[in-house]
Scaffold this active site. Sequence first.
Site, PDB file in Angstrom:
ATOM      1  N   SER A  90       0.831  -1.204   0.000  1.00 25.18           N
ATOM      2  CA  SER A  90       0.000   0.000   0.000  1.00 25.18           C
ATOM      3  C   SER A  90       0.864   1.252   0.000  1.00 25.18           C
ATOM      4  O   SER A  90       1.544   1.523  -0.982  1.00 25.18           O
ATOM      5  CB  SER A  90      -0.973  -0.038   1.176  1.00 25.18           C
ATOM      6  OG  SER A  90      -1.942   0.982   1.060  1.00 25.18           O
ATOM      7  N   HIS A 198      -8.398   0.184   0.612  1.00 25.56           N
ATOM      8  CA  HIS A 198      -8.445  -0.739  -0.530  1.00 25.56           C
ATOM      9  C   HIS A 198      -9.823  -1.400  -0.674  1.00 25.56           C
ATOM     10  O   HIS A 198      -9.920  -2.575  -1.012  1.00 25.56           O
ATOM     11  CB  HIS A 198      -7.324  -1.788  -0.431  1.00 25.56           C
ATOM     12  CG  HIS A 198      -5.965  -1.172  -0.408  1.00 25.56           C
ATOM     13  ND1 HIS A 198      -5.395  -0.604  -1.520  1.00 25.56           N
ATOM     14  CD2 HIS A 198      -5.093  -0.980   0.610  1.00 25.56           C
ATOM     15  CE1 HIS A 198      -4.217  -0.099  -1.192  1.00 25.56           C
ATOM     16  NE2 HIS A 198      -4.017  -0.310   0.096  1.00 25.56           N
TER      17      HIS A 198
END
Length: 308
Positions: A90, A198
Amino acid sequence: MIGLLFSGQGSQQTGMTQDLYDQVPRYRQVIDQAADILGFDLPGVLFDPAKAAALNETKYCQPAILAVSYGLYQLLVDYLPPAKFGIGLSLGEYSALAASNELTFADALRLIKKRGELMQQASEQTPSKMVAIIKADLADVQLACQAAENSGAIGVANVNTPHQIVIGGEIAAVDAATKQLQASGAKVLPLQVSGAFHTPLMQPAQAELKKELAKVTWTRGAFPVYSTTTQAEFVPEIMVDNLTNQLISTTYFAKTLTEHLAKLDAVIEVGPGKTLISFARKIKRQLPTYRVDSYHALQATIAFLEAS
């Protein structure tokens, strides 16, 4: 070949890398430079127990981890072989891209600070949660999420190992999915995060992030960095779209790392903690792993690199 694994959010801990800050001028210089760029007391956020709550806020946590990861890479760079690549979890993708010089450190900090603020704002719009699912197949987790969509937005956020999958979304939807998975024998571990990253709940952050990404001058890197959403190498031409989509896309750390296992001699976690090297060991048990987030660990890793 060396795999560089750049830490994601959740790996932060008050006091992380303080021994390096105190003992290694090169690292201290990076952290102090980052503080000037960010406009807040970064050493205080990193090291002061009274500021532990701030460190866990997305808007502070993301730039803090990027600065730490970039600083740690600077301590390694003179010892690393030419054959290397980066994978980030990420926000760790931004750290990897900065380390590879695909954007400047200053641009990376400003960008990730804005990203953290936008994700914090998106998180505050809708109550949400994230949980790790242990000992469940991806197909079963996906089916459980699909069945829970009637209860709210939900998605598979991270596939970290073949047996650790993170889902997130609106609370009722996540509760419905976990109930179904627990009935099938899966274990569920709540995660201490400020939003459902996400997942579709991050859509409100996409438009503004895309504008910020488009302001950056992206260049070819010194070493390849692979996206965990597409498993392809980041290239300047698709950087804006890739990182915009990353906000709501599943990250496939396990799949991305597995594609490179055959050529790996070792992996090094570049950032705080040992989350990613623990994932790597679960993916390939005998894979040599190293970390660099303390003075002792850094010296052991440098000794390995010098002997290789």
